[in-house]
Design a protein around this motif. Structure first.
Motif, PDB file in Angstrom:
ATOM      1  N   UNK A  80      15.999  -1.573  -2.509  1.00 51.81           N
ATOM      2  CA  UNK A  80      14.662  -1.127  -1.955  1.00 51.81           C
ATOM      3  C   UNK A  80      13.317  -1.999  -2.430  1.00 51.81           C
ATOM      4  N   UNK A  81      13.392  -2.020  -4.009  1.00 47.12           N
ATOM      5  CA  UNK A  81      12.297  -2.508  -4.324  1.00 47.12           C
ATOM      6  C   UNK A  81      12.145  -4.007  -3.937  1.00 47.12           C
ATOM      7  N   UNK A  82      13.246  -4.849  -4.303  1.00 45.61           N
ATOM      8  CA  UNK A  82      13.176  -6.034  -3.911  1.00 45.61           C
ATOM      9  C   UNK A  82      12.640  -6.471  -2.076  1.00 45.61           C
ATOM     10  N   UNK A  83      13.169  -5.371  -1.450  1.00 48.15           N
ATOM     11  CA  UNK A  83      12.975  -5.500  -0.330  1.00 48.15           C
ATOM     12  C   UNK A  83      11.441  -4.827   0.456  1.00 48.15           C
ATOM     13  N   UNK A 112      12.332   4.948  -2.403  1.00 48.57           N
ATOM     14  CA  UNK A 112      12.845   5.726  -3.756  1.00 48.57           C
ATOM     15  C   UNK A 112      11.422   6.503  -4.678  1.00 48.57           C
ATOM     16  N   UNK A 113      10.355   5.837  -4.326  1.00 47.75           N
ATOM     17  CA  UNK A 113       9.357   6.914  -4.951  1.00 47.75           C
ATOM     18  C   UNK A 113       9.154   8.222  -4.626  1.00 47.75           C
ATOM     19  N   UNK A 114       9.226   8.341  -3.307  1.00 45.73           N
ATOM     20  CA  UNK A 114       9.225   9.765  -2.581  1.00 45.73           C
ATOM     21  C   UNK A 114      10.425  10.731  -3.197  1.00 45.73           C
ATOM     22  N   UNK A 115      11.430  10.305  -3.489  1.00 44.36           N
ATOM     23  CA  UNK A 115      12.573  11.022  -3.848  1.00 44.36           C
ATOM     24  C   UNK A 115      12.327  11.251  -5.467  1.00 44.36           C
ATOM     25  N   UNK A 116      12.076  10.227  -6.299  1.00 46.37           N
ATOM     26  CA  UNK A 116      12.019  10.489  -7.877  1.00 46.37           C
ATOM     27  C   UNK A 116      10.486  11.281  -8.146  1.00 46.37           C
ATOM     28  N   UNK A 117       9.636  10.949  -7.261  1.00 46.08           N
ATOM     29  CA  UNK A 117       8.239  11.592  -7.606  1.00 46.08           C
ATOM     30  C   UNK A 117       8.532  13.249  -7.312  1.00 46.08           C
ATOM     31  N   UNK A 173       0.804  -1.247   0.004  1.00 45.94           N
ATOM     32  CA  UNK A 173      -0.179  -0.021   0.220  1.00 45.94           C
ATOM     33  C   UNK A 173       0.773   1.136  -0.123  1.00 45.94           C
ATOM     34  N   UNK A 174       2.084   1.223   0.785  1.00 40.70           N
ATOM     35  CA  UNK A 174       2.935   2.524   0.852  1.00 40.70           C
ATOM     36  C   UNK A 174       3.561   2.724  -0.395  1.00 40.70           C
ATOM     37  N   UNK A 175       4.056   1.499  -1.116  1.00 42.70           N
ATOM     38  CA  UNK A 175       4.632   1.554  -2.455  1.00 42.70           C
ATOM     39  C   UNK A 175       3.637   2.327  -3.456  1.00 42.70           C
ATOM     40  N   UNK A 176       2.286   1.749  -3.422  1.00 45.37           N
ATOM     41  CA  UNK A 176       1.296   2.479  -4.387  1.00 45.37           C
ATOM     42  C   UNK A 176       0.898   3.715  -4.259  1.00 45.37           C
ATOM     43  N   UNK A 209      -0.054  -0.295  -9.265  1.00 46.86           N
ATOM     44  CA  UNK A 209      -0.457  -1.440  -8.343  1.00 46.86           C
ATOM     45  C   UNK A 209       0.248  -2.776  -8.708  1.00 46.86           C
ATOM     46  N   UNK A 210       0.617  -2.710  -9.973  1.00 38.77           N
ATOM     47  CA  UNK A 210       1.544  -3.976 -10.289  1.00 38.77           C
ATOM     48  C   UNK A 210       2.806  -3.885  -9.650  1.00 38.77           C
ATOM     49  N   UNK A 211       3.743  -2.708  -9.628  1.00 41.31           N
ATOM     50  CA  UNK A 211       4.809  -2.615  -9.257  1.00 41.31           C
ATOM     51  C   UNK A 211       5.086  -2.515  -7.664  1.00 41.31           C
ATOM     52  N   UNK A 212       3.706  -2.190  -7.110  1.00 43.61           N
ATOM     53  CA  UNK A 212       3.859  -2.006  -5.636  1.00 43.61           C
ATOM     54  C   UNK A 212       3.747  -3.269  -4.964  1.00 43.61           C
TER      55      UNK A 212
END
Length: 505
Positions: free
Chosen positions: A150-153, A159-164, A7-10, A278-281
């Motif tokens: 970060x993604x595998x974990x 990284x979303x917060x930085x990049x976005x 959910x956080x990722x999404x 949704x998929x990536x999250x």
């Protein structure tokens, strides 16, 4: 924890992207008006060239993430260090190779672009702008392994917060630059600054989040290279499939048609990106689940499949009704919108949404070898049908060809592979249930067409209000059908998580 992180990722992907998309609507309009068709076309050319250069990574980021799932789940620090150290060396070499090849290409980029009569664009200007764009695009390769950790974990939200944040900043500054008469050089310098700054931040965040990991371990693991021969085929297939439409349109119908195509594409592509979050999250969570409990993974697959059709129903039905009206308001008088284009683009969006579970489980289970024929078939079918249909029915023919290619290459093959090799289940119930979902979408679309004349779409506000009413009506009907038929099981997971969070508060 798995659901909460998903959910956080999404959330950190989805909501910033809405703002970026809205800003992008204004930016795209300013690009067309302030830069003109030639500079806009140059930008598209550079993007396409970098897409072809990026084939050099062979999809290794996906392979690395897949290889990291198990050692991260097992807290195997030595194995993680070996993988990221090996990955770092590989991606540094890839970045360097892309830079060298890109510099060579820069001497010929002028000849790839068909200029209009009386054009003032010079050889030096094109080489300079391309080199700046090249360097800007290569920089993120230096921190691929840091992002992959970060993604595998299941912590992609970091990284979303930085990049976005940098994406929002870049988009706002780009609008300011365009409104004040600046061009591609300034926009690409801004891109370089944002990529450098975000890469530095991600690098230090990964060092802080994973202090036990040695990014320069002497024992380097290159086992992810074993997936390259299969991932490379997927990479090429995805690249060709995504770029082939605009290339064929430009060659056969001319560059004047491309902005019309791009107007529809911008809307559906951004919706694809939003929904794709949704998929990536959840991919990392699925990878972890497949390693632990395949029976539960099958249950989650069914939940995701129901969710994907639910999203397709609530998004695609109102979109096909209002997309033409939005383009007419957004770019008044520039394009002659029509139902054929609306239906074709929404069909592509529809398929993108319903294949989310297939994409998630293919990547999470590492089925790169088993599905390597899919992109080959897709390219062959897409190219053959596009060249045939574009000469018969014009622009919609290319879109129809792409949709058919998706079905033949992807939807008729991947489910069988996943059901047989991952779940050891029969696939026909999957197709049977999906046909019922599709029937619901068709019935709703035909029903709402009859009430469309009662709505006003003459301006931004009236379009927004009318679209919201259609969306809400459609949502209520779809939700009721899913709830009554017992297909809203994905809601239980969301509600349970909300209750747990409220309880903790």
């Amino acid at each position: 924890m798995r659901t909460k992180r998903a959910l956080y990722n999404f959330l950190t992907d989805f909501f910033p992207l809405i703002l970026i998309t809205l800003i992008g609507l204004l930016k795209l309009k300013l690009i067309n008006v302030n830069l003109g068709e030639e500079l806009s076309g140059m930008n598209t050319l550079y993007v396409n060239i970098m897409t072809y250069l990026s084939i050099m990574d062979g999809g290794l980021a996906s392979a690395l993430i897949f290889r990291l799932y198990k050692p991260i789940a097992d807290s195997d620090t030595d194995k993680i260090s070996a993988l990221v150290s090996g990955g770092k060396r590989i991606f540094n070499l890839i970045g360097a190779a892309m830079l060298v090849i890109g510099i060579v290409v820069s001497f010929f980029v002028f000849f790839f672009f068909k200029r209009e009569a009386g054009s003032t664009i010079t050889y030096g200007y094109m080489q300079t702008t391309f080199l700046i764009y090249l360097i800007s695009s290569v920089i993120p390769y230096l921190v691929v392994v840091n992002k992959s950790l970060f993604e595998a974990g299941q912590r992609k939200y970091v990284t979303n917060m930085v990049l976005q944040s940098f994406m929002i900043f870049k988009s706002i500054v780009e609008i300011i630059l365009l409104m004040n008469g600046y061009g591609l050089i300034e926009m690409y310098l801004l891109l370089a600054f944002c990529n450098i700054a975000s890469s530095i931040i991600i690098y230090f965040l990964s060092k802080r989040a994973y202090p036990e990991i040695n990014f320069k371990a002497e024992n380097k693991d290159y086992e992810m290279l074993g997936d390259v021969k299969n991932l490379l085929i997927h990479k090429i297939g995805t690249m060709v499939a995504y770029n082939i439409d605009s290339m064929i349109i430009g060659v056969v119908l001319g560059m004047a048609v491309v902005p019309f195509y791009t107007a529809y594409q911008y809307i559906t592509d951004n919706l694809m990106t939003m929904i794709g979050k949704i998929t990536y999250s959840v991919t990392a969570g699925v990878g972890d689940l497949l390693a632990r409990d395949k029976k539960r993974a099958f249950e989650v697959f069914n939940e995701l499949n129901n969710l994907s059709f639910f999203i397709a129903s609530i998004v695609c039905v109102p979109l096909v009704l209002v997309i033409n009206q939005f383009i007419d308001v957004w770019q008044p008088g520039l394009f002659n919108t029509n139902w054929a284009m609306a239906i074709c683009f929404v069909l592509q969006l529809f398929y993108y949404v319903i294949r989310m579970p297939l994409t998630t489980y293919t990547n999470a289970a590492g089925l790169f070898k088993e599905t390597r024929l899919c992109p080959i078939i897709e390219c062959a079918v897409n190219l053959t049908l596009s060249l045939t249909l574009i000469n018969i029915i014009g622009l919609p023919g290319v879109l129809i060809a792409t949709f058919i290619a998706y079905l033949v290459s992807d939807y008729f093959i991947k489910p069988r592979i996943i059901y047989h090799q991952v779940f050891d289940e029969k696939v026909m119930p999957y197709y049977g249930k999906n046909l019922l979902f599709i029937a619901l979408i068709i019935i709703l679309s035909l029903g709402f067409v009859n009430v469309l004349p009662f709505f006003d779409f003459s301006g931004y506000l009236s379009w927004f209000v009318s679209s919201c009413i259609l969306f809400i009506l459609n949502f209520v009907i779809v939700f009721a059908v899913y709830k009554i038929s017992g297909q809203a099981n994905f809601m239980n997971r969301v509600f349970d998580m909300i209750k747990r969070r409220v309880g903790k508060a």
